[in-house]
Design a protein around this motif. Structure first.
Motif, PDB file in Angstrom:
ATOM      1  N   GLY A 211       1.244  -1.343  -0.130  1.00 22.89           N
ATOM      2  CA  GLY A 211       0.011   0.021  -0.135  1.00 22.89           C
ATOM      3  C   GLY A 211       0.966   1.486  -0.019  1.00 22.89           C
ATOM      4  O   GLY A 211       0.305   2.305  -0.523  1.00 22.89           O
ATOM      5  N   GLY A 212       2.112   1.230   0.577  1.00 24.26           N
ATOM      6  CA  GLY A 212       2.761   2.461   0.816  1.00 24.26           C
ATOM      7  C   GLY A 212       4.299   2.153   0.105  1.00 24.26           C
ATOM      8  O   GLY A 212       5.132   2.988  -0.001  1.00 24.26           O
ATOM      9  N   GLY A 213       4.584   1.014  -0.439  1.00 21.26           N
ATOM     10  CA  GLY A 213       5.786   0.940  -0.901  1.00 21.26           C
ATOM     11  C   GLY A 213       6.876   0.776  -0.398  1.00 21.26           C
ATOM     12  O   GLY A 213       7.900   1.100  -0.451  1.00 21.26           O
ATOM     13  N   HIS A 214       6.650   0.246   0.988  1.00 20.95           N
ATOM     14  CA  HIS A 214       7.685  -0.223   2.049  1.00 20.95           C
ATOM     15  C   HIS A 214       8.418  -1.261   1.729  1.00 20.95           C
ATOM     16  O   HIS A 214       8.003  -2.202   1.191  1.00 20.95           O
ATOM     17  N   ASN A 215       9.817  -1.115   2.351  1.00 23.21           N
ATOM     18  CA  ASN A 215      10.429  -2.379   2.374  1.00 23.21           C
ATOM     19  C   ASN A 215      10.077  -3.227   3.708  1.00 23.21           C
ATOM     20  O   ASN A 215       9.434  -2.782   4.710  1.00 23.21           O
ATOM     21  N   GLN A 416      -4.883  -0.518  -4.318  1.00 23.93           N
ATOM     22  CA  GLN A 416      -4.990   0.368  -5.446  1.00 23.93           C
ATOM     23  C   GLN A 416      -5.625   1.840  -4.941  1.00 23.93           C
ATOM     24  O   GLN A 416      -5.113   2.660  -5.332  1.00 23.93           O
ATOM     25  N   ALA A 417      -6.476   1.698  -4.342  1.00 23.42           N
ATOM     26  CA  ALA A 417      -7.336   2.780  -3.533  1.00 23.42           C
ATOM     27  C   ALA A 417      -6.497   3.562  -2.838  1.00 23.42           C
ATOM     28  O   ALA A 417      -6.369   4.867  -2.879  1.00 23.42           O
ATOM     29  N   ALA A 418      -5.642   2.715  -1.890  1.00 25.95           N
ATOM     30  CA  ALA A 418      -4.667   3.589  -1.095  1.00 25.95           C
ATOM     31  C   ALA A 418      -3.451   4.121  -1.900  1.00 25.95           C
ATOM     32  O   ALA A 418      -3.231   5.481  -1.471  1.00 25.95           O
ATOM     33  N   ARG A 419      -3.044   3.580  -3.060  1.00 30.91           N
ATOM     34  CA  ARG A 419      -2.191   4.463  -4.013  1.00 30.91           C
ATOM     35  C   ARG A 419      -2.731   5.433  -4.555  1.00 30.91           C
ATOM     36  O   ARG A 419      -2.018   6.424  -5.011  1.00 30.91           O
ATOM     37  N   LEU A 431       6.698  12.675  -5.696  1.00 30.15           N
ATOM     38  CA  LEU A 431       6.446  11.462  -4.833  1.00 30.15           C
ATOM     39  C   LEU A 431       5.445  10.657  -5.526  1.00 30.15           C
ATOM     40  O   LEU A 431       4.414  11.188  -6.303  1.00 30.15           O
ATOM     41  N   THR A 432       5.528   9.321  -5.456  1.00 30.30           N
ATOM     42  CA  THR A 432       4.618   8.495  -5.879  1.00 30.30           C
ATOM     43  C   THR A 432       3.975   7.484  -4.696  1.00 30.30           C
ATOM     44  O   THR A 432       2.563   6.894  -4.950  1.00 30.30           O
ATOM     45  N   CYS A 433       4.415   7.564  -3.514  1.00 27.64           N
ATOM     46  CA  CYS A 433       4.184   6.520  -2.514  1.00 27.64           C
ATOM     47  C   CYS A 433       4.482   7.091  -1.031  1.00 27.64           C
ATOM     48  O   CYS A 433       5.481   7.985  -1.305  1.00 27.64           O
ATOM     49  N   VAL A 473       7.758   5.233  11.503  1.00 30.93           N
ATOM     50  CA  VAL A 473       6.308   4.856  12.276  1.00 30.93           C
ATOM     51  C   VAL A 473       5.277   5.813  11.499  1.00 30.93           C
ATOM     52  O   VAL A 473       4.129   5.258  11.418  1.00 30.93           O
ATOM     53  N   LEU A 474       5.569   6.827  11.554  1.00 30.48           N
ATOM     54  CA  LEU A 474       4.602   8.001  10.956  1.00 30.48           C
ATOM     55  C   LEU A 474       4.351   7.390   9.441  1.00 30.48           C
ATOM     56  O   LEU A 474       3.236   7.616   9.034  1.00 30.48           O
ATOM     57  N   LYS A 475       5.225   7.335   8.466  1.00 32.02           N
ATOM     58  CA  LYS A 475       4.862   6.831   7.272  1.00 32.02           C
ATOM     59  C   LYS A 475       4.114   5.656   7.012  1.00 32.02           C
ATOM     60  O   LYS A 475       3.373   5.524   6.481  1.00 32.02           O
ATOM     61  N   LEU A 476       4.389   4.702   8.067  1.00 35.59           N
ATOM     62  CA  LEU A 476       3.957   3.410   8.162  1.00 35.59           C
ATOM     63  C   LEU A 476       2.289   3.782   8.347  1.00 35.59           C
ATOM     64  O   LEU A 476       1.395   3.052   8.018  1.00 35.59           O
ATOM     65  N   ALA A 477       2.157   4.672   9.419  1.00 38.05           N
ATOM     66  CA  ALA A 477       0.816   4.746   9.860  1.00 38.05           C
ATOM     67  C   ALA A 477      -0.062   5.659   9.150  1.00 38.05           C
ATOM     68  O   ALA A 477      -1.334   5.408   8.772  1.00 38.05           O
ATOM     69  N   ARG A 478       0.813   6.179   8.172  1.00 38.78           N
ATOM     70  CA  ARG A 478       0.024   7.059   7.089  1.00 38.78           C
ATOM     71  C   ARG A 478      -0.401   6.065   6.088  1.00 38.78           C
ATOM     72  O   ARG A 478      -1.666   6.158   5.377  1.00 38.78           O
ATOM     73  N   THR A 479       0.173   5.258   5.572  1.00 36.99           N
ATOM     74  CA  THR A 479      -0.227   3.956   4.618  1.00 36.99           C
ATOM     75  C   THR A 479      -1.279   3.208   5.238  1.00 36.99           C
ATOM     76  O   THR A 479      -2.375   2.961   4.615  1.00 36.99           O
ATOM     77  N   ILE A 480      -1.338   3.012   6.487  1.00 39.03           N
ATOM     78  CA  ILE A 480      -2.574   2.121   7.473  1.00 39.03           C
ATOM     79  C   ILE A 480      -3.703   2.827   7.220  1.00 39.03           C
ATOM     80  O   ILE A 480      -4.987   2.409   6.942  1.00 39.03           O
ATOM     81  N   ALA A 481      -3.616   4.228   7.295  1.00 39.31           N
ATOM     82  CA  ALA A 481      -4.687   5.105   7.596  1.00 39.31           C
ATOM     83  C   ALA A 481      -5.170   5.078   5.898  1.00 39.31           C
ATOM     84  O   ALA A 481      -6.480   5.197   6.011  1.00 39.31           O
ATOM     85  N   ASP A 482      -4.396   5.193   5.091  1.00 36.06           N
ATOM     86  CA  ASP A 482      -4.863   5.224   3.602  1.00 36.06           C
ATOM     87  C   ASP A 482      -5.506   3.990   3.333  1.00 36.06           C
ATOM     88  O   ASP A 482      -6.494   4.117   2.558  1.00 36.06           O
ATOM     89  N   LEU A 483      -5.186   2.974   3.757  1.00 41.44           N
ATOM     90  CA  LEU A 483      -5.743   1.622   3.313  1.00 41.44           C
ATOM     91  C   LEU A 483      -7.069   1.540   4.052  1.00 41.44           C
ATOM     92  O   LEU A 483      -7.965   0.786   3.386  1.00 41.44           O
TER      93      LEU A 483
END
Length: 506
Positions: A211-215, A416-419, A431-433, A473-483
């Motif tokens: 969802g966020g392009g994370h490693n 897809q919706a999160a992206r 930026l893309t993700c 942590v904030l970037k991951l939380a942002r992705t979780i919120a987007d999902l």
């Protein structure tokens, strides 16, 4: 007589115009090519000689000099066969035509046929930028070249056909792209998420990563499903945008790895090199630098199975590309930059025998062997991996469960919706993700509510998170919120993000 033909060279992933000058003068019969050619170009003399004769034309017995300008740019590959032959026929007045705004690339066979050449897409892009109107390419490469709009692509089958075209004979028709650039369909024939039994928390971590392009790094005993789930990851990745598809296709065109019959790559790459891969094979390089696995995984996934088994020097070179999303290869003649914006997915055993911490099978490794094994992956590299997740042994009840589980199509819809939310949020930037955000973007786009702020403060104080870990942590939380479809980051999003933090060791 002197003739000048326009062709193209490849410098990394970009094209560079090359002027092919053919001069025929009196003297002993000779055929010389100058302008820093490699061995393949030097061998063009014999291919061009045979192709001209077998196409029914006269090959001069005078002194022939071919110059590939600019002379200080190294040229490689057989793509200059066709322009050299065209220049030779024009210099001997066997062909008369206005070719000032035409570009020629292609390898010649001994019977005069025009064969495939690699790197046609960046060549066509350069031709369009430089105002060229027409480009003659090998017929198999016409669909690839036609991806560049506004260029008249002529698919050539043979040298004789091109000469006949300019002589007023049967015309080579413009190639029209039959496949649209945009593609609403998505067909993936690999592993589906519904084939993975159990490990729901790992599948959730993979969804967040996609969802966020994370490693992401998975650590667990052998047979727990790490490799299977990694190979299922492409089935939930969002589809490539048109610009991303062209970027990926450009890389595979230069590397001569485009699938047959597929001029445009529509699925995100998934690269899984073996742990014996060399430094140059992973990041790119060689005497004539070529893109490595991290560039071939651009906009996709680089999966490193058995991560500690990779050489330490090989792994450490990943640190700079993971930060900068590009890799720089320096040579005495200059520096080339290759794109390397990929998701790193790693899988590792917790110890040499693989059963450290397993509740069923006892570990046979000593404490020193375990520590040595885990230290093969350096702290700075681990710190660049956003999500760390443990993959335990799967119980029999879950393996034998016949109930249907969530398939990849359902998960991919959420990803897809999160992206798409992220693309809308980052409109006007590069930026893309979410994984690409820096401290400025984190401050602007990662707003938490009061309870989330309180939980984040407690996590930083009690878990002693570093500044980089705080931003992660904030970037991951942002992705979780987007999902979840939330614009505001809440406490439950922060709590889930914190649990993905690195543990001691791996």
């Amino acid at each position: 007589m002197l003739a000048k033909i326009t062709s193209c060279a490849l410098v990394g992933l970009e094209g560079a115009l090359v002027q092919v000058e053919v001069d025929i003068s009196r003297g002993l019969g000779s055929f010389t090519i100058v302008g820093l050619p490699d061995a393949a170009i030097s061998e063009s003399r014999e291919r061009v000689r045979a192709a001209v004769k077998n196409s029914g034309f006269y090959f001069p017995t005078q002194r022939i000099t071919v110059n590939l300008a600019p002379a200080d740019l190294r040229k490689e590959g057989p793509a200059y066969d066709l322009p050299i032959a065209i220049g030779l026929l024009a210099a001997t007045e066997q062909m008369q035509a206005d070719i000032d705004h035409s570009l020629f690339v292609g390898e010649l066979s001994l019977d005069g046929g025009v064969r495939h050449t690699n790197g046609v897409l960046p060549m066509a892009s350069l031709a369009r930028q430089m105002g060229m109107n027409i480009m003659f390419v090998p017929e198999p490469d016409a669909p690839e070249a036609a991806l560049i709009a506004g260029l008249d692509i002529k698919p050539a089958q043979s040298l004789a056909q091109i000469v006949s075209h300019f002589a007023g004979g049967p015309q080579i028709e413009r190639f029209n792209q039959t496949q649209p650039l945009s593609d609403d369909g998505f067909v993936y024939d690999g592993v589906d998420f519904q084939e993975v039994r159990g490990q729901e928390h790992v599948k959730r971590a993979l969804e967040v990563a996609a969802g966020g392009g994370h490693n992401l790094l998975m650590v667990g005993p052998p047979g727990s499903g790490k490799t299977l789930m990694a190979r299922a990851l492409p089935s939930i990745l969002p589809k490539l945008t048109v610009d991303e598809a062209l970027d990926v296709t450009r890389i595979y065109s230069v590397a001569d790895m485009l699938p047959s019959g597929k001029p445009l790559i529509r699925q995100r790459p998934f690269r899984a090199p073996h742990h014996t891969i060399s430094h140059a094979g992973l990041v790119g390089g060689g005497h004539w630098p070529r893109p490595g696995e991290i560039s071939l995984a651009h906009r996709g996934v680089l999966f490193l199975d058995e991560l500690p088994e990779f050489g330490s020097r090989v792994l450490e070179v990943l640190r700079q590309p993971l930060e900068d999303k590009t890799v720089s290869i320096a040579r005495s003649t200059g520096t080339l930059n290759f794109p390397a914006n990929f998701m790193l997915i790693g899988a590792a055993n917790p110890c040499p025998c693989g059963y450290y911490g397993d509740p069923v099978r006892e570990c046979s490794c000593t404490a020193m062997a375990i520590a040595r094994y885990q230290k093969k992956i350096s702290g700075p590299l681990l710190d660049r991996i956003d999500i760390h997740v443990e993959v335990p042994r799967v119980d029999y009840e879950k393996l034998a469960d016949k109930r249907q589980v969530e398939d990849s199509k359902t998960v991919r819809a959420r990803v897809q919706a999160a992206r798409e939310r992220q693309l809308e949020r980052f409109k006007g930037t590069k930026l893309t993700c979410n994984a690409e955000m820096g401290p400025t973007e984190v401050r602007d786009f990662c707003q938490t509510d009061a309870s989330g702020e309180k939980l984040l403060k407690a996590a930083v104080q009690q878990l002693h998170l570093s500044a980089r870990a705080y931003h992660r942590v904030l970037k991951l939380a942002r992705t979780i919120a987007d999902l979840a479809g939330n614009e505001m980051i809440m406490a439950n999003h922060v709590a889930e993000a914190v649990q993905y933090r690195p543990r001691v060791g791996m």
